[in-house]
Write an enzyme that holds these catalytic residues in place. Structure first.
Site, mmCIF file in Angstrom:
data_model
loop_
_atom_site.group_PDB
_atom_site.id
_atom_site.type_symbol
_atom_site.label_atom_id
_atom_site.label_comp_id
_atom_site.label_asym_id
_atom_site.label_seq_id
_atom_site.Cartn_x
_atom_site.Cartn_y
_atom_site.Cartn_z
ATOM 1 N N LYS A 43 13.838 3.596 -25.629
ATOM 2 C CA LYS A 43 14.816 2.722 -26.152
ATOM 3 C C LYS A 43 14.814 1.090 -25.308
ATOM 4 O O LYS A 43 15.889 0.687 -25.429
ATOM 5 C CB LYS A 43 16.246 3.415 -26.301
ATOM 6 C CG LYS A 43 16.190 4.760 -26.614
ATOM 7 C CD LYS A 43 15.288 5.017 -27.856
ATOM 8 C CE LYS A 43 15.714 4.327 -28.888
ATOM 9 N NZ LYS A 43 14.708 4.453 -30.219
ATOM 10 N N THR A 46 10.268 -0.718 -26.848
ATOM 11 C CA THR A 46 8.748 -0.642 -27.140
ATOM 12 C C THR A 46 8.149 -1.013 -28.085
ATOM 13 O O THR A 46 7.005 -1.629 -28.238
ATOM 14 C CB THR A 46 8.597 1.113 -26.904
ATOM 15 O OG1 THR A 46 9.618 1.488 -26.024
ATOM 16 C CG2 THR A 46 7.203 1.354 -26.447
ATOM 17 N N TRP A 48 8.903 -3.162 -30.314
ATOM 18 C CA TRP A 48 9.061 -4.668 -30.282
ATOM 19 C C TRP A 48 7.820 -5.383 -29.581
ATOM 20 O O TRP A 48 7.054 -6.156 -30.383
ATOM 21 C CB TRP A 48 10.421 -5.227 -29.668
ATOM 22 C CG TRP A 48 10.491 -6.593 -30.217
ATOM 23 C CD1 TRP A 48 9.896 -7.693 -30.807
ATOM 24 C CD2 TRP A 48 11.657 -7.470 -29.637
ATOM 25 N NE1 TRP A 48 10.522 -8.861 -30.705
ATOM 26 C CE2 TRP A 48 11.623 -8.739 -30.155
ATOM 27 C CE3 TRP A 48 12.774 -7.068 -28.713
ATOM 28 C CZ2 TRP A 48 12.573 -9.688 -29.808
ATOM 29 C CZ3 TRP A 48 13.582 -8.191 -28.591
ATOM 30 C CH2 TRP A 48 13.632 -9.365 -28.966
ATOM 31 N N HIS A 100 5.629 6.299 -22.112
ATOM 32 C CA HIS A 100 7.020 6.182 -21.620
ATOM 33 C C HIS A 100 6.889 6.937 -20.227
ATOM 34 O O HIS A 100 7.879 7.308 -19.669
ATOM 35 C CB HIS A 100 7.948 6.965 -22.577
ATOM 36 C CG HIS A 100 8.429 6.427 -23.786
ATOM 37 N ND1 HIS A 100 8.594 5.100 -23.847
ATOM 38 C CD2 HIS A 100 8.588 6.800 -25.149
ATOM 39 C CE1 HIS A 100 8.965 4.592 -25.192
ATOM 40 N NE2 HIS A 100 8.862 5.764 -25.710
ATOM 41 N N SER A 130 21.665 3.044 -27.371
ATOM 42 C CA SER A 130 20.470 3.210 -28.531
ATOM 43 C C SER A 130 19.891 4.765 -28.485
ATOM 44 O O SER A 130 19.806 4.912 -29.743
ATOM 45 C CB SER A 130 19.205 2.118 -27.880
ATOM 46 O OG SER A 130 18.149 2.198 -28.798
ATOM 47 N N TYR A 185 13.983 -6.857 -22.448
ATOM 48 C CA TYR A 185 14.498 -6.925 -23.525
ATOM 49 C C TYR A 185 15.242 -8.257 -23.972
ATOM 50 O O TYR A 185 15.319 -8.851 -24.788
ATOM 51 C CB TYR A 185 15.199 -5.704 -24.104
ATOM 52 C CG TYR A 185 15.858 -5.560 -25.488
ATOM 53 C CD1 TYR A 185 14.958 -4.863 -26.313
ATOM 54 C CD2 TYR A 185 17.149 -5.999 -25.707
ATOM 55 C CE1 TYR A 185 15.534 -4.917 -27.695
ATOM 56 C CE2 TYR A 185 17.597 -5.769 -27.129
ATOM 57 C CZ TYR A 185 16.658 -5.326 -28.077
ATOM 58 O OH TYR A 185 17.318 -5.301 -29.242
ATOM 59 N N MET A 224 10.443 -6.718 -38.923
ATOM 60 C CA MET A 224 10.350 -5.279 -38.692
ATOM 61 C C MET A 224 11.013 -4.459 -39.088
ATOM 62 O O MET A 224 10.577 -3.259 -39.495
ATOM 63 C CB MET A 224 10.337 -5.232 -36.839
ATOM 64 C CG MET A 224 9.167 -5.695 -36.263
ATOM 65 S SD MET A 224 9.501 -5.507 -34.437
ATOM 66 C CE MET A 224 9.290 -3.647 -34.313
ATOM 67 N N ARG A 249 17.812 -0.325 -35.250
ATOM 68 C CA ARG A 249 19.246 -0.238 -35.639
ATOM 69 C C ARG A 249 20.091 -1.428 -35.730
ATOM 70 O O ARG A 249 20.475 -1.934 -36.541
ATOM 71 C CB ARG A 249 19.848 0.790 -34.389
ATOM 72 C CG ARG A 249 21.220 1.313 -34.678
ATOM 73 C CD ARG A 249 21.530 2.144 -33.258
ATOM 74 N NE ARG A 249 21.538 1.235 -32.192
ATOM 75 C CZ ARG A 249 22.664 0.733 -31.572
ATOM 76 N NH1 ARG A 249 23.929 0.919 -32.318
ATOM 77 N NH2 ARG A 249 22.670 0.163 -30.354
ATOM 78 N N LYS A 250 20.410 -1.891 -34.234
ATOM 79 C CA LYS A 250 20.842 -3.347 -34.310
ATOM 80 C C LYS A 250 20.298 -4.510 -33.640
ATOM 81 O O LYS A 250 20.360 -5.704 -34.054
ATOM 82 C CB LYS A 250 22.337 -3.220 -33.545
ATOM 83 C CG LYS A 250 23.524 -2.375 -34.080
ATOM 84 C CD LYS A 250 24.857 -2.803 -33.414
ATOM 85 C CE LYS A 250 26.108 -2.124 -34.088
ATOM 86 N NZ LYS A 250 27.209 -2.363 -33.230
ATOM 87 N N GLY A 251 19.298 -4.236 -32.930
ATOM 88 C CA GLY A 251 18.552 -5.207 -32.114
ATOM 89 C C GLY A 251 19.495 -6.335 -31.384
ATOM 90 O O GLY A 251 18.859 -7.231 -31.418
HETATM 91 P P1 A3P Z 1 19.084 -0.677 -30.733
HETATM 92 O O1 A3P Z 1 18.989 0.926 -31.021
HETATM 93 O O2 A3P Z 1 19.953 -1.095 -29.581
HETATM 94 O O3 A3P Z 1 19.133 -1.550 -31.831
HETATM 95 P P2 A3P Z 1 12.127 1.333 -28.488
HETATM 96 O O4 A3P Z 1 11.273 0.833 -29.409
HETATM 97 O O5 A3P Z 1 11.830 1.437 -27.066
HETATM 98 O O6 A3P Z 1 12.507 2.791 -29.047
HETATM 99 O O7 A3P Z 1 13.846 0.538 -28.643
HETATM 100 C C1 A3P Z 1 14.250 0.658 -29.867
HETATM 101 C C2 A3P Z 1 15.342 -0.601 -29.810
HETATM 102 O O8 A3P Z 1 14.740 -1.768 -29.889
HETATM 103 C C3 A3P Z 1 16.313 -0.469 -30.783
HETATM 104 O O9 A3P Z 1 17.647 -1.151 -30.173
HETATM 105 C C4 A3P Z 1 15.719 -1.263 -31.662
HETATM 106 O O10 A3P Z 1 16.760 -2.059 -32.551
HETATM 107 C C5 A3P Z 1 15.242 -2.560 -30.907
HETATM 108 N N1 A3P Z 1 14.190 -3.223 -31.628
HETATM 109 C C6 A3P Z 1 13.117 -2.930 -32.160
HETATM 110 N N2 A3P Z 1 12.554 -3.943 -32.564
HETATM 111 C C7 A3P Z 1 13.185 -5.038 -32.126
HETATM 112 C C8 A3P Z 1 13.217 -6.429 -32.518
HETATM 113 N N3 A3P Z 1 11.862 -7.057 -33.214
HETATM 114 N N4 A3P Z 1 14.105 -7.327 -32.122
HETATM 115 C C9 A3P Z 1 15.081 -6.802 -31.322
HETATM 116 N N5 A3P Z 1 15.100 -5.502 -31.064
HETATM 117 C C10 A3P Z 1 14.266 -4.738 -31.759
#
Ligand code: A3P
Length: 289
Positions: A43, A46, A48, A100, A130, A185, A224, A249-251
């Site tokens: 979370k 990853t 991204w 991870h 998250s 992040y 994405m 989710r929110k990003g």
């Molecule tokens: P949120 O749940 O806070 O929105 P992981 O890939 O490590 O599982 O992390 C997931 C988190 O990265 C989620 O956060 C997701 O929305 C966020 N995320 C994934 N792609 C993203 C992007 N392009 N820009 C910003 N946040 C992103």
């Protein structure tokens, strides 16, 4: 419902990791000098960074990221079903993959190699929020409906892949190494261009200005979110409850402020100071981005 998990060396893992795959990974998996590995606590951004690396390899062209599932592009080494994707990659191709794992369970062979690691960190307060939501979406995790309970479990390290504090402290011990790049992040959100430059420099890849623009655009949250190869929407219903959303989710940074009470925030600050006191506070400037 801890039976949902695989327990290995005192840490719980989703059942996609078996004791066999975790042992294989640590003791037998051979990391090669040319490998590039994204390492994160879950979370932390990853997906991204995987999307960004996939696009950098294609000079910003989105054909590959729009046609191949994210887990086939940079498979997770600890997940049993993906290990063959990495091990059978052709000799002459650079292998990109993800993990991870905490440092003590990472392939031993890495520590005698020149492989490159990109370690991505995120404010743990946003990580726990998250994760809290992800437990409602991803059916392989124990669903937690109460945020206080989630925060308590996270603070104790009683969550998949173990303690955030142990993960970060362990991996940051490599921070002076040339083959170890730290991203956050929050910095990615603040200045993606600078970070794409940083990644390209680390990999020894040169991209033109317009190619960098394409990487940034195609790895953006809005693109994405609609990419079914990256947003988990093609994962079958028996693993994901799609009615609860997906990984995108929110990003944003700072969503934790909508979840932590003042008392929880103060307690977490104390815990953070206690657990991270040996590390330079400048490594954790989440709020300044
Ligand atoms: P949120 O749940 O806070 O929105 P992981 O890939 O490590 O599982 O992390 C997931 C988190 O990265 C989620 O956060 C997701 O929305 C966020 N995320 C994934 N792609 C993203 C992007 N392009 N820009 C910003 N946040 C992103």
């Amino acid at each position: 419902m801890s039976s949902k998990y695989t327990h290995f060396e005192g840490i719980k893992f989703p059942s996609t990791c078996s004791t066999k795959s975790l042992k294989f990974c640590r003791d037998e998996f051979v990391v090669k000098n040319d490998d590039v590995i994204v390492v994160t606590y879950p979370k932390s951004g990853t997906h991204w960074v995987i999307e960004t690396l996939s696009l950098i390899q294609c000079k910003g062209d989105s054909t590959w990221v729009q046609s191949t599932p994210i887990w086939e592009r940079l498979p997770w080494i600890e997940i049993e079903a993906f290990q063959h994707l990495i091990c059978t990659k052709e000799e002459n191709q650079t292998r990109f993959y993800t993990s991870h794992l905490p440092i003590q369970l990472f392939p031993k062979s890495y520590f005698h190699s020149k492989a490159k690691i990109i370690y991505v960190m995120r404010n743990p307060r946003d990580v726990v929020v998250s994760l809290y939501h992800f437990t409602k979406v991803f059916k392989l995790l124990e669903r937690i409906d109460n945020f206080s309970e989630m925060l308590e479990m996270f603070s104790q390290g009683n969550v998949p892949y173990g303690s955030w504090f142990d993960h970060v402290c362990g991996w940051l011990s490599l921070r002076e190494n040339d083959n170890f790049l730290i991203l956050t992040y929050e910095e990615l959100l603040h200045d993606m261009r600078r970070n794409v430059d940083k990644i390209c420099h680390f990999l020894g890849t040169k991209l033109k200005e317009e190619e960098i623009n394409l990487v940034i655009k195609n790895a953006s949250f809005s693109v994405m979110k609609d990419n079914k190869m990256s947003n988990h929407s093609i994962i079958p219903d028996y693993w994901m409850d799609h009615s609860q959303g997906n990984i995108m989710r929110k990003g944003i940074a700072g969503d934790w402020k909508n979840y932590f009470t003042v008392a929880q925030s103060e307690a977490f600050d104390h815990l953070f100071q206690d657990r991270m006191s040996k590390l330079d506070p400048n490594l954790f400037l989440w709020d300044q981005c």
